[in-house]
Enzyme design. Structure first.
Site, short mmCIF file in Angstrom:
data_model
loop_
_atom_site.label_atom_id
_atom_site.label_comp_id
_atom_site.label_asym_id
_atom_site.label_seq_id
_atom_site.Cartn_x
_atom_site.Cartn_y
_atom_site.Cartn_z
N HIS A 1 0.85 -1.23 -0.02
CA HIS A 1 -0.11 -0.07 0.09
C HIS A 1 0.93 1.24 -0.27
O HIS A 1 1.68 1.26 0.80
CB HIS A 1 -0.85 0.04 1.32
N SER A 2 0.47 2.17 -0.79
CA SER A 2 1.29 3.55 -0.87
C SER A 2 2.72 3.01 -1.09
O SER A 2 3.18 2.59 -2.04
CB SER A 2 0.81 4.33 0.34
N MET A 3 3.76 3.76 -0.22
CA MET A 3 4.97 3.69 -0.45
C MET A 3 5.38 2.28 -0.35
O MET A 3 6.68 1.94 -0.42
CB MET A 3 5.58 4.59 0.50
N MET B 1 -1.37 -0.89 -4.19
CA MET B 1 -2.48 0.08 -4.16
C MET B 1 -2.03 1.51 -3.72
O MET B 1 -1.30 1.79 -2.80
CB MET B 1 -3.44 -0.55 -2.97
N HIS C 1 -7.13 7.52 0.02
CA HIS C 1 -6.01 6.95 0.21
C HIS C 1 -5.93 5.88 0.95
O HIS C 1 -5.23 4.78 1.12
CB HIS C 1 -4.78 7.84 0.37
#
Length: 1140
Positions: free
Chosen positions: A303-305, A330, A420
Site C-alpha cells: 500500500h502506498s510507499m 495500491m 488513500h
C-alpha cells in the site's frame, strides 16, 4: 574585495537632535515616511554640549558594525557621563551617516534618491497582482474541494482480527529487529491455530501506515476460502489453497520523506521473506501437506510507499533470487517520488526505475532478472488526495506483458474512486483483490503461483472491464457442451437486419428460444453483435431466466459417435419435427455494467441502499463468431416476469465516431454531436486531442425521453482511456462531469509511444426503442479545470516562491550597493513586478514552448539523472511545469502570479508576527528602576547583541551535534528560530528608535528570514523522520544528513546577525556575484525546483556563505581580537557596572 561605508552601517542612537543634515540625506522624520522619532518632543531639553558629542562621533574610525545599544536616558545623564568618559565612542549617530561614509556613498548614488518606504507600505501594482494571485489560489482550492469531485461509494467491511508476533525473528536474523516487527494475521473463528499451512502473502504498509491495515483483505480471504473454495473440488484440484497473510510493523515510519528509511525497510523485508520461507520447513509451525513442494516465493501486497519499497527489494544486496514474482500495489507512486525534498529518495527512485527498465529491455529471458515478475498497480482515482493517482502509472516502467495500471473505478462491481486509506478496507474492492489472488495461486509448484502469462490473464479478467480491444474472448477456448433441440412452436427466428427486443420475460408462459441469424459472410465485415439485458445470463447447469448460446446445426453422421454434450435443452415438445443445434454457452464473456434506470444515482450502491443487479452485456465481432449460424437466446421463465433484453447487429461505421478537434476550438466553441432516432444501441465517440489530466469537461445529453412507451433503461455513459486503464461509468446520465488521469505533468513518457488516436473515448448505451433523437454537448469546464491543478502542482509551492524571493533580494542588494538604502521587501517586489519578474516569466514560458516535442536527448545537468537504457528520455517532463504542451503556455505566468500573492501574504504575516512579538518583548523588557530617590521607568537596551564568546560556543555545540547525532535539518530549524528572534528585536528597535540604519537592518534581517522560511519546508520532512525514530528509540544516525557544510553558512550568518551587524555594501565587481547568485536561484527554482527541490537548500546555503564572507570584510582579524572574544563579556560587564 572592496567595501565602503554608508549611513546604513555607521549610525548610532545617541546623536543630538539638531545637527546639520548632510546634503542628499533622506529625511526620516519627513511626513512622507512612516518612521518618526519617539523623542522629538523633548529635543529642546537636551544638554547644550551634545554638539561636542556629535563632533567627536564623526571624527572616529568608520565601521560597518552597528552596536544597537541605547546610550541616552530620559534626562540625558548617561549621555553626559558617556561624553566625559568616552571621548571616542564605538557607535555613530543612529539617524545620520558619518561624513566619510556619506561622501563614499554619494559617489555612487543616482541623482534621484529612492523614496524610503515603510515595510507595511504596498504599491497599487503589488496590491493588484497579489489580489489576483490570492484570488486564483482560492479559486483553485474551491474548485478542487467542490467541483468535479468523484462520489464516495465504498461499503464498510467487518472482520475479527488477531495478530501473532514472531519474536524469534530477532537480531540474529536482522539488524532492524529492535525497530521493526513481523506478524501473522489470523481471523478469529476461521484460523483458530497460529500454524501456517497455506500460501504466503506479505503485506507492506505505506508512509506512516499500520501493519493492521491488512485486516480487511486477510479477513475476506479467510472467509472466502472457508465458505466457498474449500468446497469447490475443481478449484482445489487446480491448486487453490488458503493464504497466510504476514504483515510488517514499521512503527509508522515516514517512508515518503526519507530515502534511507526506504532502504532500511527493503533490507528488512528481504530478511523477513527469507525467514517466512524457512517457517514452512519447520514442522513445529507448518502444517502443509508434505506431498506438496515447499514455497520458494512470496506474494507481495503493498500500500502506498509500501509498493515502492517492494520494488526496492530487488536492488538490495540481500535480495534472494526468485523470492518474489507477484506484486500488487495500491495507491503507490511508481512513476516519481511524491516529494523531492530528500536527495536520496530521488536517487533511489532513479535506481529502481532504471533497474526495472533495463531488466525488461533484455530480449533474452535468461538475462531478464524480472522475467517472471508481474506487477499490477491499482490507483484510487480522484478521491485520493494524498498521492496523485497519475503517479501510480507503470507505463514508463513495465511492459504490458508483465504489468499494467488500473483505477478502482474501472474494476467490475467496484465502479468507484477511493481515497488513500479506503483502498485498504473498501468492501467491494477487497472481494475483488482476494478473488484475484486465488486466481493466480497454485500450490502444486514451488513458486506457489501460476505461470506469468496465466497470472496476467487472470489479473486482466478481474481488474479490467472486459471491453478493452485486446481482451481475448473465452468462447474459442471452451468446448461445445449444449445440445439445443427446437421446433417451430418454441422458436422465433429474427433476421440479422432486425433488432431483437424483449420487453418482458415469460410472455409465452413456457420456455422459448429466439434465434438471431448471423449475417452471411459477405456482409459480416465491420459488423458487431451487441446484447444487453437487465437479467443475469445463466452459465451451463444454471436454471434461472436467460441463457445465451452460439449455435451451429448439429447433424450426427452414421457410424460416428455422438458428441459428449453435458447439457441437453429440449424445447421441441411432442412434435416429431425438430432441429438440433450444437451450442456453446456465452456467459463466460459477459461484461457487467452498472444498472442505469430512473432510480439510479451512482454506478455503485452503499450498505444502506437497495442493490440493483448489474446489466449483462455481450459484444462480439461477427468475424470472430463466423463459425456459428445463430445466436440463441433462451427465455426459461414460464410465467410473465419483469426483465428485458436487446440484441442487434450493427455496423462499426455507425457505432464508432472520431472527432479531431483541437483543445483551443473545444475550449472556445465546445463540441456538439447528434445521434439519430435510428441509431444503434451502443455508440462510441473518440476525441484524440483530449488526453491531458489538467482539464475537466462537462457533458450534457438531451432528447432521450421516450415518446410513447416506458424506456427500458436510461442513458449509460462510460468514459475511458487505455493508458492507464481508467474507466468511469455514469448512470441515468443527463449532465456528466468528466475528468481523467491521462497525460500528466512531471510523469515520465511511456515505454510504448502513444498512438495518434489515443485519447478520451466515450461510450453511450441508449435505449433504441425510444424513437427520439439525442443531442450531446461537450464543453471545457474552465472553473472545474482549476481544481485539477491542486494535486498536480501543490508541491510547486516548495520551489516556485523562491523565484519571487530571490528576485526580491537581488533587487534589494542592487539598490543597497548603489544607494546605501536597503529597501523593504514590498518595495523591492514592486520594482520586480515592473520589469525583472515579467521578463523572467516570459522567458520561462518561451523556454517551455520551445521544448515542443520532446527529443531523445533531454537537458541532463550535472546533478540530474541521465537515462542510458533506451532512446526515450524519461526525464523530459522534469522541467518547469512538467509539460511541453503549448496549450498550457499560461501555466507559468499563472503560477507566478499565485506565488506573488502567496509571498506577499507570507511577508505581511511575518511582519504581523514580528510586530506582535516585538510588542510583547517591549512590554516584558520594561522594568522599574529608582534614580535620584525617584521611581521612574527606563527602557532596557532594545537590541542587546550576544557576546562573541557566547555565539562561538553556541555555534560550536550545534555543529558538533550535527556531525555526531542530530541531522542538519534540526540545526536549520534552530537557525530559523534564532533568525526570528533577531528579526523581532530589529523590528522593535526600528520602531522605537527610527533611523536609516535601524530600518536598513530590520529590512535586511526580515528578507533573510523570509528566504529561510521558504527553504524550511524542504528540511522539515527529514526532521519529522528523525523525531519519529527517537520516539521509537531508534538512535542510529542518518549518515546522509550529518554534513556540517550543509548548515555551517546558515549558522554563521544567523549568529552574525544576532550581533546587529549590517552587511556592508560591496563597491567592487564582486557585487555582481550577489546578483548572479540570487538570479541563479530564481532560474533553478523555476526550471528544476519541483523535480529536484532538495537542491534549493544547497543553493541558498551558498548564498548564506557568500553573505558571511561579505560580513567578514567589515571585521578586523587579529590574535588580540580573537583572544578578546573570551574576556569581552566580563569587560563589558565592568563598563556597565560604573556609576554615572
Amino acid at each position: 574585495m572592496q567595501r565602503r561605508s554608508s549611513g546604513s552601517s555607521e549610525d548610532c542612537a545617541d546623536a543630538p537632535a539638531k545637527t546639520s543634515r548632510p546634503q542628499g540625506q533622506t529625511r526620516l522624520n519627513d511626513t512622507s515616511t512612516s518612521i518618526r522619532h519617539p523623542h522629538d518632543n523633548r529635543q529642546s531639553d537636551r544638554p547644550q554640549n551634545s554638539g561636542t558629542r556629535s563632533s567627536s562621533a564623526r571624527s572616529r574610525r568608520p565601521s560597518s558594525n552597528v552596536n544597537w545599544r541605547l546610550s541616552h536616558s530620559r534626562d540625558g545623564s548617561i549621555e553626559k557621563e558617556a561624553a566625559a568618559a568616552q571621548p571616542a565612542p564605538n557607535t555613530l549617530s543612529t539617524g545620520y551617516p558619518s561624513m566619510e561614509g556619506e561622501r563614499m556613498a554619494s559617489s555612487r548614488r543616482k541623482s534621484r534618491q529612492p523614496r524610503f518606504w515603510s515595510p507595511w507600505t504596498i504599491s497599487l501594482l503589488t496590491l493588484l497582482t497579489s489580489a489576483m494571485g490570492i484570488s486564483l489560489l482560492l479559486a483553485v482550492l474551491y474548485s478542487s474541494a467542490t467541483l468535479h469531485c468523484d462520489p464516495k461509494g465504498c461499503r464498510m467491511s467487518w472482520m475479527s482480527p488477531s495478530y501473532a508476533r514472531f519474536d524469534d525473528f530477532d537480531t540474529e536474523h536482522t539488524r532492524f529487529a529492535s525497530k521493526y516487527s513481523l506478524y501473522l494475521y489470523r481471523e478469529q473463528g476461521f484460523d483458530n491455530v497460529p500454524k501456517i499451512k497455506g500460501i504466503p502473502v506479505l503485506f507492506i504498509p505505506g508512509n506512516a501506515g499500520s501493519y493492521k491495515q491488512i485486516r480487511s483483505i486477510a479477513s475476506e480471504s479467510a472467509r472466502y476460502f472457508h465458505d466457498v473454495l474449500q468446497h469447490d473440488a475443481a478449484a482445489l484440484n487446480a491448486g487453490a489453497k488458503n493464504l497466510d497473510f504476514f504483515t510488517v510493523d514499521f512503527n509508522e515510519d515516514f517512508t515518503a520523506f526519507h530515502g534511507q528509511t526506504m532502504l532500511d525497510q527493503a533490507e528488512y523485508l528481504n530478511e523477513a521473506i527469507r525467514y517466512i520461507l524457512s517457517l514452512y520447513l519447520d514442522p513445529k509451525i507448518s502444517e502443509r501437506d508434505p506431498s506438496l513442494p515447499d514455497p520458494s516465493s512470496v506474494i507481495i501486497l503493498g500500500h502506498s510507499m509500501g509498493g515502492i519499497v517492494a520494488r526496492t527489494m530487488f536492488i538490495m544486496p540481500n535480495y534472494q533470487s526468485d523470492s518474489v514474482n507477484t506484486i500488487i500495489t495500491m495507491s503507490a507512486p511508481h512513476a516519481r517520488p511524491p516529494v523531492t525534498f530528500d536527495p536520496q529518495i530521488v536517487s533511489i527512485y532513479n535506481d529502481i526505475n532504471n533497474y526495472w527498465r533495463r531488466a525488461y529491455s533484455k530480449k533474452s529471458s535468461a538475462e531478464n532478472s524480472l522475467g517472471q515478475v508481474t506487477l499490477v498497480s491499482i490507483a484510487g482515482g480522484g478521491l485520493d488526495t494524498v498521492v496523485p493517482s497519475d503517479y501510480a502509472g507503470l507505463e514508463s516502467i513495465v511492459p504490458e506483458t508483465h504489468g499494467f495500471t488500473v483505477f478502482t473505478s474501472t474494476i467490475p462491481n467496484v465502479w468507484t474512486s477511493m481515497d488513500h486509506q479506503a483502498i485498504t478496507w473498501c468492501d467491494q474492492f477487497r472481494k475483488v483483490i482476494v478473488r484475484a489472488l486465488y486466481d493466480v495461486v497454485d500450490n502444486r509448484g514451488r513458486s506457489q503461483t501460476k505461470p506469468r502469462a496465466d497470472r496476467m490473464k487472470a489479473f486482466k479478467r478481474r481488474f479490467l472491464t472486459g471491453l478493452e480491444s485486446f481482451v481475448e474472448k473465452t468462447l474459442p477456448e471452451i468446448t461445445t457442451s449444449t445440445l439445443l433441440t427446437l421446433d417451430d412452436h418454441s422458436t422465433t427466428v429474427i433476421p440479422s437486419s432486425e433488432r431483437l427486443i424483449l420487453r418482458g420475460l415469460g410472455s409465452k408462459k413456457k420456455p422459448n428460444a429466439y434465434l438471431l441469424a448471423l449475417p452471411s459472410e459477405e456482409f459480416s465485415e465491420g459488423k458487431r453483435l451487441t446484447l444487453l439485458s437487465d437479467s443475469k445470463l445463466d452459465r451451463p447447469g444454471e436454471d434461472d431466466k436467460l441463457e445465451v448460446l452460439l449455435c451451429s446445426f448439429y447433424l450426427p453422421q452414421a457410424g460416428q459417435a455422438n458428441l459428449p454434450f453435458s447439457m441437453d435443452i429440449d424445447l421441441s415438445g411432442d412434435n416429431g419435427e425438430s432441429t438440433k443445434l450444437a451450442c456453446k454457452n456465452a456467459a463466460a464473456d459477459v461484461v457487467s455494467l452498472p444498472a442505469s434506470s430512473r432510480f439510479a444515482k451512482n454506478p455503485f450502491f452503499k450498505g444502506d441502499e437497495w442493490q440493483i443487479p448489474p446489466f449483462s452485456y455481450l459484444e462480439y465481432e461477427v468475424e470472430d463468431i463466423s463459425d456459428y449460424e445463430f445466436v440463441a437466446i433462451i427465455d426459461k421463465t414460464e410465467a410473465p416476469t419483469a426483465g428485458w433484453l436487446i440484441a442487434e447487429f450493427s455496423d462499426t461505421a455507425n457505432t464508432h465516431l472520431t472527432r479531431h478537434i483541437s483543445l483551443r476550438r473545444l475550449l472556445s466553441f465546445g463540441l456538439s454531436l447528434h445521434l439519430p432516432a435510428s441509431r444503434p444501441m451502443v455508440t462510441e465517440v473518440k476525441l484524440p486531442s483530449v488526453q491531458s489530466s489538467l482539464l475537466a469537461y462537462n457533458l450534457k445529453i438531451e432528447g432521450h425521453a421516450c415518446n410513447e412507451q416506458e424506456p427500458l433503461f436510461t442513458p449509460l455513459v462510460r468514459q475511458y482511456i487505455s493508458e492507464p486503464y481508467e474507466s468511469k461509468y455514469f448512470v441515468n446520465a443527463e449532465e456528466v462531469e468528466i475528468s481523467l488521469h491521462g497525460v500528466s505533468p512531471y510523469v515520465p513518457p511511456p515505454l510504448k509511444s502513444r498512438r495518434f488516436d489515443d485519447g478520451l473515448s466515450l461510450q453511450f448505451w441508449t435505449d433504441p426503442t425510444c424513437d427520439s433523437n439525442i443531442s450531446i454537448r461537450i464543453t471545457v469546464d474552465s472553473m472545474g479545470s482549476l481544481g485539477k491543478l491542486y494535486m498536480r502542482y501543490r508541491t510547486i509551492f516548495a520551489s516556485f516562491p523562491l523565484l519571487i524571493v530571490a528576485l526580491v533580494l537581488r533587487k534589494q542588494f542592487q539598490v543597497y550597493d548603489d544607494t546605501g538604502l536597503f529597501i523593504p521587501f514590498s518595495e523591492s517586489l514592486d520594482f520586480c513586478l515592473k520589469r525583472s519578474l515579467p521578463m523572467l516569466l516570459l522567458s520561462m514560458t518561451l523556454l517551455s514552448l520551445s521544448m515542443g516535442q520532446p527529443s531523445s536527448t533531454g537537458p541532463n545537468g550535472p546533478w540530474f539523472w541521465r537515462n542510458s537504457t533506451t532512446a526515450i528520455d524519461f526525464a523530459q517532463n522534469d522541467l518547469l511545469v512538467g509539460t511541453s504542451d503549448p496549450f498550457f503556455w499560461f501555466l507559468i505566468p499563472m503560477i507566478g502570479i499565485i506565488c506573488v500573492g502567496v509571498c506577499i501574504s507570507l511577508h505581511y504575516l511575518t511582519l504581523f508576527l514580528t510586530w506582535s512579538l516585538s510588542a510583547v518583548y517591549s512590554w516584558v523588557s520594561i522594568r522599574p528602576v529608582i534614580q535620584h530617590h525617584e521611581k521612574k521607568r527606563a527602557a532596557s537596551p532594545a537590541f542587546t547583541p550576544s557576546s562573541p564568546r557566547r555565539r562561538l560556543i553556541t555555534a560550536g555545540i550545534l555543529l558538533f551535534l550535527v556531525s555526531t547525532f542530530i541531522p542538519y535539518q534540526f540545526a536549520y530549524v534552530v537557525a530559523c528560530l534564532v533568525q526570528l528572534s533577531t528579526t523581532v528585536r530589529a523590528h522593535r528597535f526600528s520602531r522605537e528608535t527610527p533611523s536609516l540604519a535601524s530600518a536598513n537592518f530590520s529590512n535586511y534581517v526580515h528578507s533573510i528570514f523570509l528566504l529561510m522560511l521558504w527553504v524550511l519546508p524542504i528540511n522539515l520532512p527529514t526532521l519529522v523522520v528523525w523525531i519519529r525514530n527517537l520516539a521509537v528509540r531508534w538512535f542510529t544516525p542518518f549518515s546522509s544528513h550529518h554534513n556540517v557544510l550543509s548548515i555551517l553558512p546558515f549558522i554563521l550568518l544567523v549568529e552574525t546577525l544576532t550581533a546587529g551587524k549590517m552587511v556592508p555594501p560591496v563597491a567592487s565587481r564582486f557585487r555582481h556575484l550577489t546578483n548572479v547568485m540570487f538570479f541563479g536561484i530564481a532560474i533553478y527554482a523555476a526550471v528544476y525546483g519541483v523535480s529536484y527541490a532538495y537542491m534549493l537548500h544547497y543553493l541558498v546555503n551558498l548564498v548564506a556563505a557568500w553573505l558571511v564572507a561579505v560580513h567578514s570584510t567589515s571585521d578586523s582579524w587579529s590574535l588580540a581580537g580573537l583572544s578578546s572574544i573570551f574576556d569581552s563579556e566580563s569587560a563589558e560587564n565592568r563598563k556597565q557596572g560604573k556609576t554615572p
